[in-house]
Design an enzyme around this catalytic site. Structure first.
Site, PDB file in Angstrom:
ATOM      1  N   ASP A   1       9.585   3.277 -11.628  1.00 35.12           N
ATOM      2  CA  ASP A   1       9.435   2.003 -10.915  1.00 35.12           C
ATOM      3  C   ASP A   1       7.938   1.692 -10.850  1.00 35.12           C
ATOM      4  O   ASP A   1       7.413   1.293  -9.822  1.00 35.12           O
ATOM      5  CB  ASP A   1      10.037   2.145  -9.511  1.00 35.12           C
TER       6      ASP A   1
ATOM      7  N   LYS B   1       7.080   6.558   6.291  1.00 33.80           N
ATOM      8  CA  LYS B   1       8.048   5.802   5.494  1.00 33.80           C
ATOM      9  C   LYS B   1       9.455   6.219   5.903  1.00 33.80           C
ATOM     10  O   LYS B   1       9.819   7.394   5.814  1.00 33.80           O
ATOM     11  CB  LYS B   1       7.815   6.073   4.001  1.00 33.80           C
TER      12      LYS B   1
HETATM   13  P1  ADP Z   1      10.048   1.165  -1.256  1.00 27.33           P
HETATM   14  O1  ADP Z   1      10.586   2.429  -1.817  1.00 27.33           O
HETATM   15  O2  ADP Z   1      10.960   0.625  -0.218  1.00 27.33           O
HETATM   16  O3  ADP Z   1       9.654   0.176  -2.306  1.00 27.33           O
HETATM   17  P2  ADP Z   1       7.242   1.849  -0.933  1.00 27.33           P
HETATM   18  O4  ADP Z   1       6.925   3.292  -0.857  1.00 27.33           O
HETATM   19  O5  ADP Z   1       6.987   1.190  -2.244  1.00 27.33           O
HETATM   20  O6  ADP Z   1       8.729   1.579  -0.451  1.00 27.33           O
HETATM   21  O7  ADP Z   1       6.404   1.105   0.202  1.00 27.33           O
HETATM   22  C1  ADP Z   1       6.549  -0.267   0.486  1.00 27.33           C
HETATM   23  C2  ADP Z   1       5.195  -0.906   0.770  1.00 27.33           C
HETATM   24  O8  ADP Z   1       4.572  -0.259   1.876  1.00 27.33           O
HETATM   25  C3  ADP Z   1       4.217  -0.749  -0.381  1.00 27.33           C
HETATM   26  O9  ADP Z   1       4.309  -1.814  -1.302  1.00 27.33           O
HETATM   27  C4  ADP Z   1       2.882  -0.710   0.291  1.00 27.33           C
HETATM   28  O10 ADP Z   1       2.422  -2.021   0.535  1.00 27.33           O
HETATM   29  C5  ADP Z   1       3.186  -0.080   1.633  1.00 27.33           C
HETATM   30  N1  ADP Z   1       2.872   1.367   1.614  1.00 27.33           N
HETATM   31  C6  ADP Z   1       3.723   2.370   1.340  1.00 27.33           C
HETATM   32  N2  ADP Z   1       3.142   3.573   1.442  1.00 27.33           N
HETATM   33  C7  ADP Z   1       1.878   3.341   1.806  1.00 27.33           C
HETATM   34  C8  ADP Z   1       0.746   4.196   2.089  1.00 27.33           C
HETATM   35  N3  ADP Z   1       0.816   5.519   2.015  1.00 27.33           N
HETATM   36  N4  ADP Z   1      -0.400   3.610   2.447  1.00 27.33           N
HETATM   37  C9  ADP Z   1      -0.491   2.262   2.522  1.00 27.33           C
HETATM   38  N5  ADP Z   1       0.511   1.412   2.286  1.00 27.33           N
HETATM   39  C10 ADP Z   1       1.696   1.934   1.931  1.00 27.33           C
HETATM   40 MG    MG Z   2       8.195   0.310  -3.672  1.00 27.16          MG
END
Ligand code: ADP
Ligand code: MG
Length: 461
Positions: free
Chosen positions: A228, A123
């Site tokens: 959130d 991420k």
């Molecule tokens: P943001 O803070 O930008 O909202 P997120 O952590 O919610 O970011 O991640 C955005 C999207 O990426 C999530 O809605 C999910 O679909 C995907 N995602 C994030 N982390 C994971 C993970 N560890 N495994 C699978 N999908 C993930």
């Molecule tokens: Mg998110």
């Protein structure tokens, strides 16, 4: 956004890396870093440094900028990604980068793999302008200005996310296993599942619903509120097992707005289940249900988070009631005030009426209060129960004459205060008007004097 240019990872030399790091260091104090400063931080000759700078611009790892006062370089998202990936690969956490699989509100998510070919999620936090919303006013902005750069905020978000994910994972919360983090990048377990927002059918909505509510309460019992907690940040696997993600905005249950955040998380789930699965339950947790078991919030703050980072924590808080505050508080005040004026005037005008009615009508389910516009308003039990803000009307229909008398006294005082304020303001206006009149009078007199002098002059001469 888009693809990460991982090819660059292999082909850039030590000096390229050195220069890139020098720009990053320079950006602690400069938005645009002058070439001479970069060369001296990197301890490279100006000529050699300039050539590398040009190459880094060509590969879009740096951007060249020129304003009226300065010219120099700044890191691009790509440049920052490169630095983080370089570190993560030298720590052997990430060996290869695959496709982008998600775009969050403030991040890009990639599938990566380590040396053992295990797939992981990377991420990359991309904070920037949106985070300004957390600053209450302009003064706050200036106080934090040097820390408002996307570089700093994204790094802060990654550090916080990793710290919380680790603490939660250690306590067996359903979160991805955290692997490592560097700068704005967090490497974690790749969850196989879909975000709840993409799920349209589940076998047993009731059990998923209660699992989620229990999770909110369990978090709060550990001193934390997600902030959130919604269908985008909850992943559901094929067995309908939930994994919670996205933690940079987590708040402590001792935050002044904690209850508001808690209720909002609960409401998000209730609303979503109602809308998507037509599932509604009377049961949902409230802030009073929290039985604190431990203070993860304090523990986390004491562990990884540096003091400086903790102080800036508020920059990452989720959007709170503050933004709506002004509007709601203002309307509420106006409503309250209007209500009280109405009630007060009505009561004054119909004092006998009103008390009579209260005395006579002890069993009546509805009392009628005559408003000053001579409109009749029916205050029934049901309106009282559903109206969240009806303390005065509630008191007005109370059987105790004493409590209504107290209430009138309060209303009177408030109106008196308000009136004196209005009177004072009117006085100020009058004074200003008076002053203006004096000034105009003087000017008229002067003009008259000048005119008569001129007239006299022309007469004599
Ligand atoms: P943001 O803070 O930008 O909202 P997120 O952590 O919610 O970011 O991640 C955005 C999207 O990426 C999530 O809605 C999910 O679909 C995907 N995602 C994030 N982390 C994971 C993970 N560890 N495994 C699978 N999908 C993930
Ligand atoms: Mg998110």
């Amino acid at each position: 956004m888009g693809r990460l240019n991982v090819v660059m990872l292999r082909y850039l030399s030590r000096d390229h890396f050195r220069v890139l790091t020098a720009v990053e260091m320079g950006m602690k104090n400069h938005e645009i870093v002058p070439a001479s400063l970069i060369a001296s931080i990197a301890s490279l000759k100006h000529g050699g440094c300039n050539k590398i700078l040009r190459e880094l611009v060509k590969h879009k790892l740096l951007a060249y900028e020129r304003t009226k006062t300065v010219q120099g370089y700044r890191l691009t998202n790509g440049g920052y990604d490169y630095l983080a990936l370089k570190t993560l690969s030298s720590r052997e956490v990430v060996n290869s980068v695959g496709n982008q699989m998600g775009v969050g509100k403030e991040s890009d998510i990639y599938i990566v793999a380590n040396e053992e070919e295990q797939q992981l999620a990377l991420k990359l936090h991309r904070l920037g302008r949106t985070s300004f919303r957390n600053l209450k006013n302009k003064r706050d902005y200036h106080k934090h200005r040097h820390k408002m750069s996307w570089l700093y905020l994204s790094r802060l978000a990654a550090m916080k996310e990793f710290a919380y994910m680790k603490a939660l994972h250690d306590r067996k919360f359903p979160v991805p296993k955290p692997f490592d983090y560097n700068r704005h990048a967090v490497v974690m377990e790749l969850i196989s599942g879909y975000p709840l927002c993409q799920v349209h059918q589940i076998e047993d909505p009731a059990s998923v619903y209660s699992e989620l509510m229990e999770l909110i309460v369990k978090l709060a019992n550990h001193g934390l509120i997600h902030g959130d907690f919604n269908e985008f940040n909850l992943l559901l696997d094929s067995e309908d097992q939930v994994t919670m993600i996205d933690f940079p905005q987590m708040v402590s249950t001792s935050h002044p707005n904690a209850e508001w955040y808690f209720d909002r998380d609960v409401k998000c789930i209730r609303d979503f289940f109602k809308k998507r699965f037509s599932y509604e339950s009377e049961l949902f947790p409230t802030f009073q249900d929290i039985r604190k078991e431990c203070s993860l919030d304090v523990e986390i703050a004491a562990s990884g988070y540096t003091k400086e980072m903790q102080e800036d924590d508020e920059l990452l808080y989720p959007a709170g009631p503050d933004e709506e505050d002004y509007k709601t508080v203002f309307t509420q005040l106006v409503d309250d005030f209007d209500g009280k004026v109405n009630l007060y005037t009505a009561a004054e005008e119909n004092k006998i009426n009103f008390t009579d009615e209260l005395e006579d009508d002890t069993e009546s389910k509805s009392s009628k209060v005559l408003m000053n516009s001579s409109k009749e308003v029916d205050i029934t039990d049901s309106t009282l129960d559903t109206e969240p803000r009806a303390p005065d009307t509630r008191a007005a229909r109370s059987n105790s004459a004493e409590s209504s008398a107290n209430d009138f006294e309060l209303v009177k005082q408030k109106i008196k205060r308000q009136l004196t304020k209005q009177q004072k303001a009117a006085l100020r206006r009058r004074l200003q008007k008076g002053e203006a009149n004096v000034y105009t009078k003087q000017r008229r007199e002067n003009m008259f004097n000048i005119k008569s002098t001129l007239d006299a002059a022309s007469f004599w001469g």
